[in-house]
Write an enzyme that holds these catalytic residues in place. Sequence first.
Site, PDB file in Angstrom:
ATOM      1  N   LYS A  26     -74.653  12.968  71.144  1.00 30.07           N
ATOM      2  CA  LYS A  26     -75.692  11.975  71.419  1.00 30.07           C
ATOM      3  C   LYS A  26     -75.107  10.589  71.222  1.00 30.07           C
ATOM      4  O   LYS A  26     -75.250   9.960  70.173  1.00 30.07           O
ATOM      5  CB  LYS A  26     -76.891  12.192  70.502  1.00 30.07           C
ATOM      6  CG  LYS A  26     -78.163  11.528  71.033  1.00 30.07           C
ATOM      7  CD  LYS A  26     -78.625  12.165  72.313  1.00 30.07           C
ATOM      8  CE  LYS A  26     -79.906  11.528  72.839  1.00 30.07           C
ATOM      9  NZ  LYS A  26     -80.308  12.077  74.135  1.00 30.07           N
ATOM     10  N   SER A  52     -82.306  14.274  78.560  1.00 22.80           N
ATOM     11  CA  SER A  52     -82.989  13.995  77.303  1.00 22.80           C
ATOM     12  C   SER A  52     -84.501  14.102  77.500  1.00 22.80           C
ATOM     13  O   SER A  52     -84.997  15.161  77.824  1.00 22.80           O
ATOM     14  CB  SER A  52     -82.562  12.631  76.763  1.00 22.80           C
ATOM     15  OG  SER A  52     -82.631  12.621  75.363  1.00 22.80           O
TER      16      SER A  52
END
Length: 584
Positions: free
Chosen positions: A189, A384
Amino acid sequence: MKFLRNLLASIFGTLIALGIIFMLFILIASAITESEKITVKKNSVLEIRLNTKIKDYAPKSDDPFENIFGLSDAKMGLNEIVNAIENAKSDTNIKGISLYMLGINGGIAQTQAIRNVLLDFKESGKFINAYADFYDQKTYYLSSVADSVFVNPFGGVDFKGLSSEVLYFKDIEDKTGVKMEVIRHGKYKSAVEPFLYNKMSDNNREQITSFLKSIWNQMLVDISKSRNKTIDELNNVADNLLARNSSLAIENAMVDGKIYLDEYTDKLKLAIGISTDDNLNKITLQDYISTGKGRLRSSASNKIAVIYAQGEILYGEGDENYIGQDLIINALRKASDDKNVKAIVLRVNSPGGSALASELIWREMELANNKLPIVVSMGNVAASGGYYIACNADRIFAEPTTITGSIGVFGMIPNIHKLSDNIGINAEQVSTNTGANYSVFEPMTDAFRAVTTEGVEQVYTTFLERVAKGRGMLVKEVDSVAQGRVWSGIEALENGLVDELGNLDDAVLYAAELAEVTDYKVRNYPNYKFDFEDKFNSFPFMKSKEKILIEELGEEYYNMYQSLKQLSKVKGIQARLPFVLNIK
Protein backbone atom coordinates in the site's frame (compact mmCIF):
# COMPACT_ATOMS: atom_id res chain seq x y z
CA MET A 1 -42.66 57.80 -2.20
CA LYS A 2 -43.10 58.71 -5.89
CA PHE A 3 -39.33 58.49 -6.37
CA LEU A 4 -39.27 55.01 -4.84
CA ARG A 5 -42.12 53.86 -7.11
CA ASN A 6 -40.31 55.18 -10.16
CA LEU A 7 -37.06 53.53 -9.07
CA LEU A 8 -38.73 50.15 -8.57
CA ALA A 9 -40.57 50.50 -11.88
CA SER A 10 -37.27 51.22 -13.64
CA ILE A 11 -35.60 48.22 -12.02
CA PHE A 12 -38.45 45.86 -12.94
CA GLY A 13 -38.60 47.30 -16.45
CA THR A 14 -34.91 46.74 -16.92
CA LEU A 15 -35.15 43.17 -15.64
CA ILE A 16 -38.07 42.41 -17.95
CA ALA A 17 -36.23 43.89 -20.92
CA LEU A 18 -33.12 41.86 -20.13
CA GLY A 19 -35.27 38.75 -19.80
CA ILE A 20 -36.87 39.35 -23.19
CA ILE A 21 -33.47 39.97 -24.83
CA PHE A 22 -32.10 36.85 -23.21
CA MET A 23 -35.02 34.73 -24.44
CA LEU A 24 -34.63 36.15 -27.96
CA PHE A 25 -30.96 35.21 -27.81
CA ILE A 26 -31.93 31.66 -26.82
CA LEU A 27 -34.39 31.40 -29.69
CA ILE A 28 -31.86 32.72 -32.21
CA ALA A 29 -29.19 30.32 -30.93
CA SER A 30 -31.64 27.43 -31.14
CA ALA A 31 -32.62 28.41 -34.68
CA ILE A 32 -28.97 28.52 -35.73
CA THR A 33 -28.43 25.10 -34.19
CA GLU A 34 -31.41 23.70 -36.09
CA SER A 35 -30.20 25.19 -39.38
CA GLU A 36 -26.81 23.54 -38.93
CA LYS A 37 -28.20 20.05 -38.46
CA ILE A 38 -25.58 17.49 -39.38
CA THR A 39 -26.26 14.71 -41.85
CA VAL A 40 -24.15 11.76 -43.01
CA LYS A 41 -23.46 12.14 -46.73
CA LYS A 42 -23.01 9.25 -49.13
CA ASN A 43 -19.46 7.92 -49.63
CA SER A 44 -18.28 9.40 -46.32
CA VAL A 45 -15.21 8.60 -44.27
CA LEU A 46 -15.64 8.55 -40.49
CA GLU A 47 -12.71 10.50 -39.03
CA ILE A 48 -11.79 9.51 -35.48
CA ARG A 49 -9.76 11.86 -33.32
CA LEU A 50 -9.48 11.06 -29.64
CA ASN A 51 -7.64 14.07 -28.21
CA THR A 52 -10.82 15.17 -26.39
CA LYS A 53 -11.12 13.83 -22.83
CA ILE A 54 -12.65 10.34 -22.80
CA LYS A 55 -14.88 9.34 -19.91
CA ASP A 56 -16.66 6.01 -19.58
CA TYR A 57 -19.94 7.92 -19.44
CA ALA A 58 -20.35 11.53 -20.55
CA PRO A 59 -24.04 12.29 -21.09
CA LYS A 60 -24.99 15.65 -22.52
CA SER A 61 -26.91 17.90 -20.21
CA ASP A 62 -30.58 18.50 -20.93
CA ASP A 63 -30.10 22.10 -19.86
CA PRO A 64 -30.07 24.44 -22.90
CA PHE A 65 -27.76 26.97 -21.24
CA GLU A 66 -24.95 24.45 -21.00
CA ASN A 67 -25.02 23.60 -24.70
CA ILE A 68 -25.59 27.14 -25.98
CA PHE A 69 -22.93 28.83 -23.87
CA GLY A 70 -20.44 25.97 -23.98
CA LEU A 71 -20.29 25.78 -20.20
CA SER A 72 -19.51 22.06 -20.11
CA ASP A 73 -15.99 20.72 -20.44
CA ALA A 74 -15.20 19.02 -23.74
CA LYS A 75 -15.52 15.27 -23.33
CA MET A 76 -16.59 12.09 -25.09
CA GLY A 77 -18.26 9.03 -23.64
CA LEU A 78 -16.60 5.67 -24.27
CA ASN A 79 -20.05 4.11 -24.56
CA GLU A 80 -20.95 6.57 -27.35
CA ILE A 81 -17.64 6.01 -29.16
CA VAL A 82 -18.12 2.25 -29.14
CA ASN A 83 -21.77 2.53 -30.23
CA ALA A 84 -20.89 4.93 -33.05
CA ILE A 85 -18.27 2.57 -34.49
CA GLU A 86 -20.73 -0.33 -34.23
CA ASN A 87 -23.33 1.73 -36.10
CA ALA A 88 -20.76 2.74 -38.74
CA LYS A 89 -20.13 -0.92 -39.49
CA SER A 90 -23.59 -1.29 -41.05
CA ASP A 91 -24.05 2.33 -42.19
CA THR A 92 -24.08 2.27 -46.00
CA ASN A 93 -23.03 5.93 -46.11
CA ILE A 94 -19.79 5.19 -44.24
CA LYS A 95 -17.19 3.61 -46.54
CA GLY A 96 -14.33 3.46 -44.10
CA ILE A 97 -12.62 4.94 -41.04
CA SER A 98 -9.69 7.32 -40.83
CA LEU A 99 -7.79 7.34 -37.53
CA TYR A 100 -6.27 10.82 -37.44
CA MET A 101 -4.17 10.63 -34.32
CA LEU A 102 -3.41 13.75 -32.30
CA GLY A 103 -3.07 11.86 -29.02
CA ILE A 104 -5.55 9.82 -26.98
CA ASN A 105 -6.98 11.57 -23.94
CA GLY A 106 -8.00 8.37 -22.20
CA GLY A 107 -6.62 5.33 -20.42
CA ILE A 108 -5.10 2.16 -21.84
CA ALA A 109 -8.15 0.04 -21.05
CA GLN A 110 -10.39 2.56 -22.81
CA THR A 111 -7.99 2.53 -25.77
CA GLN A 112 -8.11 -1.26 -25.86
CA ALA A 113 -11.93 -1.21 -25.83
CA ILE A 114 -11.96 1.15 -28.83
CA ARG A 115 -9.35 -0.97 -30.57
CA ASN A 116 -11.45 -4.09 -30.12
CA VAL A 117 -14.55 -2.50 -31.64
CA LEU A 118 -12.41 -1.31 -34.58
CA LEU A 119 -11.31 -4.91 -35.10
CA ASP A 120 -14.96 -5.88 -35.24
CA PHE A 121 -15.62 -3.04 -37.71
CA LYS A 122 -13.05 -4.52 -40.11
CA GLU A 123 -15.18 -7.64 -40.44
CA SER A 124 -17.56 -5.55 -42.55
CA GLY A 125 -14.92 -5.39 -45.28
CA LYS A 126 -14.64 -1.62 -44.93
CA PHE A 127 -11.17 -0.09 -44.64
CA ILE A 128 -9.40 1.56 -41.71
CA ASN A 129 -6.43 3.83 -42.40
CA ALA A 130 -4.36 5.70 -39.82
CA TYR A 131 -2.27 8.87 -39.97
CA ALA A 132 -0.28 10.91 -37.47
CA ASP A 133 2.49 13.46 -37.52
CA PHE A 134 4.01 11.46 -34.68
CA TYR A 135 2.78 8.40 -32.78
CA ASP A 136 3.14 7.98 -29.04
CA GLN A 137 2.72 4.44 -27.72
CA LYS A 138 -0.99 4.67 -26.96
CA THR A 139 -1.87 6.17 -30.34
CA TYR A 140 0.29 3.59 -32.09
CA TYR A 141 -1.34 0.77 -30.13
CA LEU A 142 -4.73 1.91 -31.38
CA SER A 143 -3.56 2.74 -34.92
CA SER A 144 -1.86 -0.61 -35.40
CA VAL A 145 -5.34 -2.07 -35.95
CA ALA A 146 -5.54 -0.19 -39.28
CA ASP A 147 -5.08 -1.76 -42.71
CA SER A 148 -2.44 0.88 -43.46
CA VAL A 149 -0.53 3.07 -41.00
CA PHE A 150 1.06 6.28 -42.30
CA VAL A 151 3.29 8.86 -40.64
CA ASN A 152 4.55 12.32 -41.54
CA PRO A 153 8.02 12.15 -43.18
CA PHE A 154 9.40 14.22 -40.27
CA GLY A 155 7.62 12.08 -37.69
CA GLY A 156 8.19 8.69 -36.10
CA VAL A 157 6.89 6.24 -33.52
CA ASP A 158 7.80 6.61 -29.84
CA PHE A 159 7.82 2.87 -29.21
CA LYS A 160 9.96 2.12 -26.15
CA GLY A 161 7.98 0.12 -23.58
CA LEU A 162 5.92 1.29 -20.61
CA SER A 163 7.23 3.23 -17.64
CA SER A 164 5.85 4.89 -14.55
CA GLU A 165 7.40 7.51 -12.28
CA VAL A 166 6.72 8.11 -8.59
CA LEU A 167 7.88 11.24 -6.74
CA TYR A 168 9.24 10.98 -3.17
CA PHE A 169 9.00 13.78 -0.61
CA LYS A 170 10.77 12.54 2.52
CA ASP A 171 13.81 14.81 2.10
CA ILE A 172 11.72 17.92 1.50
CA GLU A 173 9.62 17.03 4.55
CA ASP A 174 12.78 16.92 6.65
CA LYS A 175 13.99 20.23 5.24
CA THR A 176 10.72 22.15 5.61
CA GLY A 177 9.39 20.58 8.79
CA VAL A 178 6.07 19.77 7.07
CA LYS A 179 5.35 16.04 7.12
CA MET A 180 2.54 13.53 6.77
CA GLU A 181 1.81 11.22 9.69
CA VAL A 182 1.03 7.84 8.15
CA ILE A 183 -0.68 4.67 9.33
CA ARG A 184 -1.32 1.88 6.83
CA HIS A 185 -2.01 -1.81 6.41
CA GLY A 186 -0.54 -3.53 3.41
CA LYS A 187 3.13 -3.85 2.55
CA TYR A 188 2.26 -2.89 -1.05
CA LYS A 189 0.00 0.00 0.00
CA SER A 190 2.39 2.60 -1.29
CA ALA A 191 0.12 5.62 -1.64
CA VAL A 192 1.86 6.91 1.46
CA GLU A 193 5.32 5.63 0.61
CA PRO A 194 6.54 8.95 -0.87
CA PHE A 195 6.00 10.54 2.55
CA LEU A 196 7.92 7.82 4.41
CA TYR A 197 11.01 7.21 2.25
CA ASN A 198 13.19 9.02 -0.23
CA LYS A 199 13.29 6.13 -2.69
CA MET A 200 11.06 3.32 -3.96
CA SER A 201 10.69 0.23 -1.77
CA ASP A 202 11.41 -3.23 -3.16
CA ASN A 203 7.76 -4.22 -2.70
CA ASN A 204 6.51 -1.23 -4.66
CA ARG A 205 9.06 -1.76 -7.42
CA GLU A 206 7.99 -5.40 -7.62
CA GLN A 207 4.29 -4.63 -8.07
CA ILE A 208 4.79 -1.80 -10.56
CA THR A 209 7.17 -3.92 -12.63
CA SER A 210 4.70 -6.81 -12.58
CA PHE A 211 1.61 -5.00 -13.79
CA LEU A 212 3.52 -2.86 -16.31
CA LYS A 213 4.95 -6.00 -17.88
CA SER A 214 1.49 -7.59 -17.93
CA ILE A 215 -0.06 -4.59 -19.70
CA TRP A 216 2.88 -4.26 -22.09
CA ASN A 217 2.69 -7.93 -23.04
CA GLN A 218 -1.01 -7.56 -23.81
CA MET A 219 -0.29 -4.57 -26.04
CA LEU A 220 2.46 -6.54 -27.82
CA VAL A 221 0.14 -9.49 -28.42
CA ASP A 222 -2.45 -7.20 -30.02
CA ILE A 223 0.08 -5.29 -32.12
CA SER A 224 1.86 -8.45 -33.26
CA LYS A 225 -1.39 -9.86 -34.67
CA SER A 226 -2.23 -6.67 -36.54
CA ARG A 227 1.26 -5.93 -37.87
CA ASN A 228 2.30 -9.55 -38.46
CA LYS A 229 5.40 -9.20 -36.31
CA THR A 230 6.64 -11.42 -33.50
CA ILE A 231 6.72 -10.21 -29.92
CA ASP A 232 10.51 -10.58 -29.91
CA GLU A 233 10.72 -8.32 -32.96
CA LEU A 234 8.53 -5.71 -31.29
CA ASN A 235 10.60 -5.79 -28.09
CA ASN A 236 13.74 -5.38 -30.18
CA VAL A 237 12.20 -2.26 -31.77
CA ALA A 238 11.35 -0.93 -28.31
CA ASP A 239 14.78 -1.74 -26.79
CA ASN A 240 16.70 -0.07 -29.60
CA LEU A 241 14.20 2.68 -30.51
CA LEU A 242 14.01 1.35 -34.06
CA ALA A 243 10.94 3.39 -34.96
CA ARG A 244 12.15 6.76 -33.70
CA ASN A 245 11.96 8.33 -37.16
CA SER A 246 9.87 7.63 -40.22
CA SER A 247 12.60 5.82 -42.15
CA LEU A 248 13.35 3.41 -39.31
CA ALA A 249 9.64 2.91 -38.70
CA ILE A 250 9.18 1.81 -42.33
CA GLU A 251 12.34 -0.30 -42.32
CA ASN A 252 11.08 -2.19 -39.26
CA ALA A 253 7.52 -2.52 -40.61
CA MET A 254 5.97 -0.43 -37.88
CA VAL A 255 4.31 1.86 -40.47
CA ASP A 256 3.47 1.44 -44.13
CA GLY A 257 4.56 4.76 -45.53
CA LYS A 258 5.78 8.30 -44.82
CA ILE A 259 3.55 10.86 -46.47
CA TYR A 260 2.12 14.30 -45.85
CA LEU A 261 -1.46 14.90 -44.80
CA ASP A 262 -2.59 16.01 -48.27
CA GLU A 263 -1.15 12.79 -49.73
CA TYR A 264 -2.95 10.80 -47.07
CA THR A 265 -6.20 12.54 -47.99
CA ASP A 266 -5.67 11.46 -51.61
CA LYS A 267 -5.29 7.86 -50.45
CA LEU A 268 -8.62 8.11 -48.62
CA LYS A 269 -10.27 9.37 -51.80
CA LEU A 270 -8.90 6.44 -53.79
CA ALA A 271 -10.01 4.04 -51.04
CA ILE A 272 -13.65 5.09 -51.46
CA GLY A 273 -13.37 5.04 -55.25
CA ILE A 274 -13.28 8.71 -56.19
CA SER A 275 -10.71 10.82 -58.04
CA THR A 276 -8.09 12.79 -56.14
CA ASP A 277 -9.64 15.90 -57.72
CA ASP A 278 -13.00 15.22 -56.06
CA ASN A 279 -14.01 16.46 -52.64
CA LEU A 280 -13.73 14.01 -49.77
CA ASN A 281 -16.80 13.69 -47.57
CA LYS A 282 -15.56 13.40 -44.00
CA ILE A 283 -17.59 13.36 -40.83
CA THR A 284 -15.92 13.59 -37.45
CA LEU A 285 -16.72 11.10 -34.73
CA GLN A 286 -18.28 13.86 -32.60
CA ASP A 287 -20.55 14.96 -35.45
CA TYR A 288 -21.45 11.36 -36.23
CA ILE A 289 -22.45 10.84 -32.60
CA SER A 290 -24.53 14.05 -32.70
CA THR A 291 -26.68 12.55 -35.48
CA GLY A 292 -27.82 9.90 -33.01
CA LYS A 293 -25.26 7.26 -33.97
CA GLY A 294 -23.87 7.20 -30.43
CA ARG A 295 -26.85 5.10 -29.36
CA LEU A 296 -27.97 1.60 -30.20
CA ARG A 297 -31.71 1.82 -30.70
CA SER A 298 -34.10 -0.84 -29.47
CA SER A 299 -37.85 -1.09 -28.98
CA ALA A 300 -37.52 -3.80 -26.33
CA SER A 301 -39.26 -3.24 -23.01
CA ASN A 302 -36.72 -5.24 -21.00
CA LYS A 303 -33.72 -3.25 -19.81
CA ILE A 304 -30.22 -3.91 -18.59
CA ALA A 305 -29.19 -1.02 -16.32
CA VAL A 306 -25.59 0.15 -16.67
CA ILE A 307 -24.55 2.25 -13.68
CA TYR A 308 -21.34 4.23 -14.16
CA ALA A 309 -19.15 4.74 -11.09
CA GLN A 310 -16.29 6.94 -12.30
CA GLY A 311 -13.75 9.05 -10.44
CA GLU A 312 -12.40 9.06 -6.90
CA ILE A 313 -14.70 7.95 -4.11
CA LEU A 314 -15.53 10.80 -1.75
CA TYR A 315 -18.12 10.85 0.99
CA GLY A 316 -21.09 12.88 -0.19
CA GLU A 317 -23.48 13.30 -3.08
CA GLY A 318 -21.20 12.68 -6.07
CA ASP A 319 -21.28 13.98 -9.63
CA GLU A 320 -19.86 13.26 -13.07
CA ASN A 321 -16.28 13.68 -11.83
CA TYR A 322 -16.30 11.79 -8.54
CA ILE A 323 -18.18 8.95 -6.91
CA GLY A 324 -20.34 9.85 -3.95
CA GLN A 325 -22.41 7.23 -2.20
CA ASP A 326 -25.65 9.20 -2.61
CA LEU A 327 -25.53 9.25 -6.43
CA ILE A 328 -24.65 5.56 -6.79
CA ILE A 329 -27.08 4.39 -4.11
CA ASN A 330 -29.92 6.33 -5.75
CA ALA A 331 -29.02 4.84 -9.14
CA LEU A 332 -29.00 1.31 -7.70
CA ARG A 333 -32.39 1.88 -6.08
CA LYS A 334 -33.96 3.36 -9.22
CA ALA A 335 -32.68 0.47 -11.32
CA SER A 336 -33.73 -2.25 -8.88
CA ASP A 337 -37.18 -0.69 -8.41
CA ASP A 338 -37.84 -0.47 -12.15
CA LYS A 339 -39.93 -3.52 -13.13
CA ASN A 340 -38.50 -3.42 -16.66
CA VAL A 341 -34.88 -3.61 -15.46
CA LYS A 342 -33.86 -7.26 -15.43
CA ALA A 343 -30.19 -6.96 -14.40
CA ILE A 344 -27.59 -4.38 -13.38
CA VAL A 345 -24.07 -3.81 -14.68
CA LEU A 346 -21.87 -1.63 -12.50
CA ARG A 347 -19.13 -0.04 -14.62
CA VAL A 348 -16.27 0.91 -12.30
CA ASN A 349 -13.49 3.30 -13.26
CA SER A 350 -12.08 4.42 -9.93
CA PRO A 351 -8.84 4.39 -7.91
CA GLY A 352 -10.91 4.31 -4.71
CA GLY A 353 -11.05 6.81 -1.86
CA SER A 354 -13.28 7.04 1.20
CA ALA A 355 -13.63 3.69 2.94
CA LEU A 356 -16.95 4.76 4.52
CA ALA A 357 -18.49 5.74 1.17
CA SER A 358 -17.22 2.47 -0.33
CA GLU A 359 -18.86 0.48 2.48
CA LEU A 360 -22.17 2.28 1.97
CA ILE A 361 -22.14 1.53 -1.75
CA TRP A 362 -21.16 -2.10 -1.02
CA ARG A 363 -24.19 -2.44 1.26
CA GLU A 364 -26.54 -1.07 -1.40
CA MET A 365 -25.03 -3.52 -3.90
CA GLU A 366 -25.97 -6.33 -1.51
CA LEU A 367 -29.55 -5.07 -1.26
CA ALA A 368 -29.90 -4.61 -5.02
CA ASN A 369 -28.46 -8.07 -5.62
CA ASN A 370 -31.29 -9.54 -3.56
CA LYS A 371 -33.62 -8.33 -6.33
CA LEU A 372 -31.54 -8.51 -9.52
CA PRO A 373 -28.38 -10.09 -10.93
CA ILE A 374 -25.41 -7.72 -10.77
CA VAL A 375 -22.34 -7.89 -12.98
CA VAL A 376 -19.30 -5.61 -12.75
CA SER A 377 -17.30 -4.25 -15.68
CA MET A 378 -13.92 -2.72 -14.83
CA GLY A 379 -12.49 0.12 -16.90
CA ASN A 380 -9.04 1.72 -16.75
CA VAL A 381 -8.84 1.25 -13.00
CA ALA A 382 -10.97 -0.42 -10.35
CA ALA A 383 -8.64 -0.49 -7.39
CA SER A 384 -8.88 -0.31 -3.61
CA GLY A 385 -12.24 1.33 -2.87
CA GLY A 386 -13.04 0.80 -6.55
CA TYR A 387 -12.58 -2.93 -5.97
CA TYR A 388 -14.43 -2.76 -2.64
CA ILE A 389 -17.66 -1.64 -4.36
CA ALA A 390 -17.26 -4.35 -7.02
CA CYS A 391 -16.34 -7.42 -4.98
CA ASN A 392 -19.86 -8.70 -4.19
CA ALA A 393 -21.14 -8.86 -7.78
CA ASP A 394 -22.30 -12.13 -9.34
CA ARG A 395 -19.49 -11.86 -11.87
CA ILE A 396 -16.61 -9.46 -12.48
CA PHE A 397 -15.22 -8.61 -15.91
CA ALA A 398 -11.94 -6.72 -16.36
CA GLU A 399 -10.04 -5.61 -19.41
CA PRO A 400 -6.59 -7.26 -19.69
CA THR A 401 -5.11 -3.78 -19.20
CA THR A 402 -7.30 -2.83 -16.22
CA ILE A 403 -5.52 -1.81 -13.01
CA THR A 404 -7.27 -3.44 -10.05
CA GLY A 405 -6.77 -4.96 -6.61
CA SER A 406 -4.95 -2.71 -4.15
CA ILE A 407 -6.89 -4.24 -1.27
CA GLY A 408 -5.46 -2.22 1.60
CA VAL A 409 -6.12 0.91 3.63
CA PHE A 410 -4.26 3.84 5.10
CA GLY A 411 -4.71 6.96 7.18
CA MET A 412 -2.67 10.10 6.56
CA ILE A 413 -2.63 13.36 8.53
CA PRO A 414 -0.44 16.44 7.97
CA ASN A 415 1.89 17.57 10.75
CA ILE A 416 3.85 20.84 10.96
CA HIS A 417 5.35 20.47 14.45
CA LYS A 418 8.93 20.86 13.26
CA LEU A 419 8.10 23.83 11.05
CA SER A 420 6.18 25.60 13.81
CA ASP A 421 9.13 25.11 16.19
CA ASN A 422 11.53 26.51 13.62
CA ILE A 423 9.53 29.66 13.01
CA GLY A 424 8.60 30.25 16.65
CA ILE A 425 4.98 29.08 16.89
CA ASN A 426 3.90 27.32 20.08
CA ALA A 427 0.45 25.74 20.29
CA GLU A 428 -1.10 25.03 23.69
CA GLN A 429 -4.13 22.76 24.10
CA VAL A 430 -6.88 22.70 26.74
CA SER A 431 -9.25 19.71 26.90
CA THR A 432 -12.09 18.61 29.13
CA ASN A 433 -11.28 14.91 28.76
CA THR A 434 -8.27 12.66 28.39
CA GLY A 435 -9.21 10.96 25.11
CA ALA A 436 -6.62 10.91 22.34
CA ASN A 437 -6.61 14.24 20.48
CA TYR A 438 -4.49 15.44 17.60
CA SER A 439 -2.96 18.78 16.71
CA VAL A 440 -0.98 19.48 13.55
CA PHE A 441 1.33 21.62 15.73
CA GLU A 442 2.29 18.76 18.05
CA PRO A 443 3.91 15.35 17.44
CA MET A 444 1.40 12.52 17.14
CA THR A 445 0.91 10.93 20.56
CA ASP A 446 1.17 7.19 21.11
CA ALA A 447 -2.47 7.15 22.24
CA PHE A 448 -3.73 8.83 19.04
CA ARG A 449 -1.57 6.58 16.87
CA ALA A 450 -2.97 3.51 18.65
CA VAL A 451 -6.58 4.62 18.13
CA THR A 452 -5.97 5.43 14.45
CA THR A 453 -4.12 2.15 13.90
CA GLU A 454 -7.06 0.31 15.42
CA GLY A 455 -9.37 2.02 12.93
CA VAL A 456 -7.13 1.17 9.97
CA GLU A 457 -6.90 -2.47 11.05
CA GLN A 458 -10.66 -2.68 11.51
CA VAL A 459 -11.31 -1.34 8.01
CA TYR A 460 -8.71 -3.66 6.50
CA THR A 461 -10.23 -6.68 8.22
CA THR A 462 -13.70 -5.68 7.02
CA PHE A 463 -12.34 -5.18 3.50
CA LEU A 464 -10.90 -8.71 3.51
CA GLU A 465 -14.17 -10.14 4.79
CA ARG A 466 -16.17 -8.34 2.09
CA VAL A 467 -13.89 -9.67 -0.64
CA ALA A 468 -13.81 -13.19 0.82
CA LYS A 469 -17.61 -13.35 0.92
CA GLY A 470 -18.05 -11.90 -2.55
CA ARG A 471 -15.36 -14.02 -4.20
CA GLY A 472 -16.03 -17.26 -2.34
CA MET A 473 -12.53 -17.27 -0.85
CA LEU A 474 -11.06 -17.70 2.61
CA VAL A 475 -9.96 -14.52 4.35
CA LYS A 476 -6.37 -15.76 4.43
CA GLU A 477 -6.54 -16.41 0.68
CA VAL A 478 -7.66 -12.85 0.08
CA ASP A 479 -4.96 -11.52 2.41
CA SER A 480 -2.31 -13.34 0.37
CA VAL A 481 -3.24 -11.33 -2.76
CA ALA A 482 -4.18 -8.18 -0.85
CA GLN A 483 -1.71 -6.18 1.28
CA GLY A 484 -2.43 -3.25 -1.01
CA ARG A 485 -0.91 -4.95 -4.05
CA VAL A 486 -1.95 -3.68 -7.49
CA TRP A 487 -2.66 -6.14 -10.31
CA SER A 488 -3.39 -5.95 -14.02
CA GLY A 489 -6.64 -7.47 -15.26
CA ILE A 490 -4.77 -10.55 -16.48
CA GLU A 491 -3.05 -11.01 -13.11
CA ALA A 492 -6.35 -10.46 -11.26
CA LEU A 493 -7.93 -13.25 -13.28
CA GLU A 494 -5.07 -15.57 -12.33
CA ASN A 495 -5.40 -14.88 -8.61
CA GLY A 496 -9.21 -15.01 -8.47
CA LEU A 497 -10.02 -11.33 -8.04
CA VAL A 498 -11.98 -11.23 -11.31
CA ASP A 499 -13.89 -13.91 -13.20
CA GLU A 500 -13.35 -13.09 -16.84
CA LEU A 501 -11.49 -10.82 -19.24
CA GLY A 502 -13.86 -8.75 -21.32
CA ASN A 503 -15.31 -5.33 -22.01
CA LEU A 504 -18.54 -3.61 -21.05
CA ASP A 505 -20.49 -5.30 -23.85
CA ASP A 506 -19.36 -8.70 -22.57
CA ALA A 507 -20.58 -7.78 -19.09
CA VAL A 508 -23.95 -6.63 -20.43
CA LEU A 509 -24.37 -9.86 -22.43
CA TYR A 510 -23.58 -11.95 -19.36
CA ALA A 511 -26.02 -9.94 -17.24
CA ALA A 512 -28.72 -10.60 -19.83
CA GLU A 513 -27.93 -14.32 -19.66
CA LEU A 514 -28.28 -14.28 -15.87
CA ALA A 515 -31.61 -12.49 -16.26
CA GLU A 516 -32.64 -14.94 -18.99
CA VAL A 517 -33.57 -12.19 -21.46
CA THR A 518 -32.54 -12.00 -25.12
CA ASP A 519 -34.41 -8.89 -26.26
CA TYR A 520 -33.40 -5.86 -24.23
CA LYS A 521 -32.06 -2.34 -24.34
CA VAL A 522 -29.45 -0.63 -22.19
CA ARG A 523 -30.48 2.09 -19.75
CA ASN A 524 -27.62 4.25 -18.48
CA TYR A 525 -27.41 5.64 -14.95
CA PRO A 526 -26.96 7.94 -13.09
CA ASN A 527 -28.66 11.13 -14.23
CA TYR A 528 -26.36 14.05 -13.49
CA LYS A 529 -27.94 17.26 -12.27
CA PHE A 530 -27.19 20.59 -13.91
CA ASP A 531 -25.76 22.99 -11.33
CA PHE A 532 -26.60 26.44 -12.68
CA GLU A 533 -24.63 28.31 -10.02
CA ASP A 534 -21.53 26.17 -10.46
CA LYS A 535 -21.57 26.49 -14.24
CA PHE A 536 -21.88 30.26 -14.14
CA ASN A 537 -19.29 30.89 -11.42
CA SER A 538 -16.77 31.79 -14.13
CA PHE A 539 -19.08 34.41 -15.68
CA PRO A 540 -18.57 36.66 -17.67
CA PHE A 541 -15.91 34.69 -19.45
CA MET A 542 -18.36 31.79 -19.88
CA LYS A 543 -15.72 29.15 -19.31
CA SER A 544 -15.54 26.28 -16.89
CA LYS A 545 -12.87 26.36 -14.20
CA GLU A 546 -11.19 23.38 -15.84
CA LYS A 547 -10.81 25.20 -19.16
CA ILE A 548 -9.36 28.28 -17.50
CA LEU A 549 -6.88 26.31 -15.38
CA ILE A 550 -5.73 24.17 -18.31
CA GLU A 551 -5.16 27.31 -20.38
CA GLU A 552 -3.18 28.94 -17.57
CA LEU A 553 -1.23 25.93 -16.26
CA GLY A 554 -1.06 23.55 -19.19
CA GLU A 555 -2.35 19.95 -19.13
CA GLU A 556 0.57 18.49 -17.13
CA TYR A 557 0.55 21.09 -14.34
CA TYR A 558 -3.24 21.05 -14.25
CA ASN A 559 -3.13 17.31 -13.51
CA MET A 560 -0.65 17.99 -10.68
CA TYR A 561 -3.01 20.66 -9.34
CA GLN A 562 -5.91 18.21 -9.46
CA SER A 563 -3.89 15.64 -7.51
CA LEU A 564 -3.07 18.18 -4.79
CA LYS A 565 -6.69 19.35 -4.72
CA GLN A 566 -7.96 15.79 -4.27
CA LEU A 567 -5.39 15.18 -1.55
CA SER A 568 -6.75 18.17 0.37
CA LYS A 569 -10.21 16.50 0.37
CA VAL A 570 -8.99 13.23 1.84
CA LYS A 571 -10.72 12.63 5.16
CA GLY A 572 -10.89 9.52 7.28
CA ILE A 573 -9.48 6.10 6.51
CA GLN A 574 -8.84 5.48 2.83
CA ALA A 575 -9.07 2.49 0.52
CA ARG A 576 -7.32 4.08 -2.42
CA LEU A 577 -4.96 3.20 -5.27
CA PRO A 578 -1.36 3.40 -3.97
CA PHE A 579 -0.28 6.33 -6.11
CA VAL A 580 -1.22 8.70 -8.89
CA LEU A 581 -0.64 6.34 -11.78
CA ASN A 582 0.50 7.81 -15.07
CA ILE A 583 1.66 5.10 -17.46
CA LYS A 584 3.50 6.33 -20.52
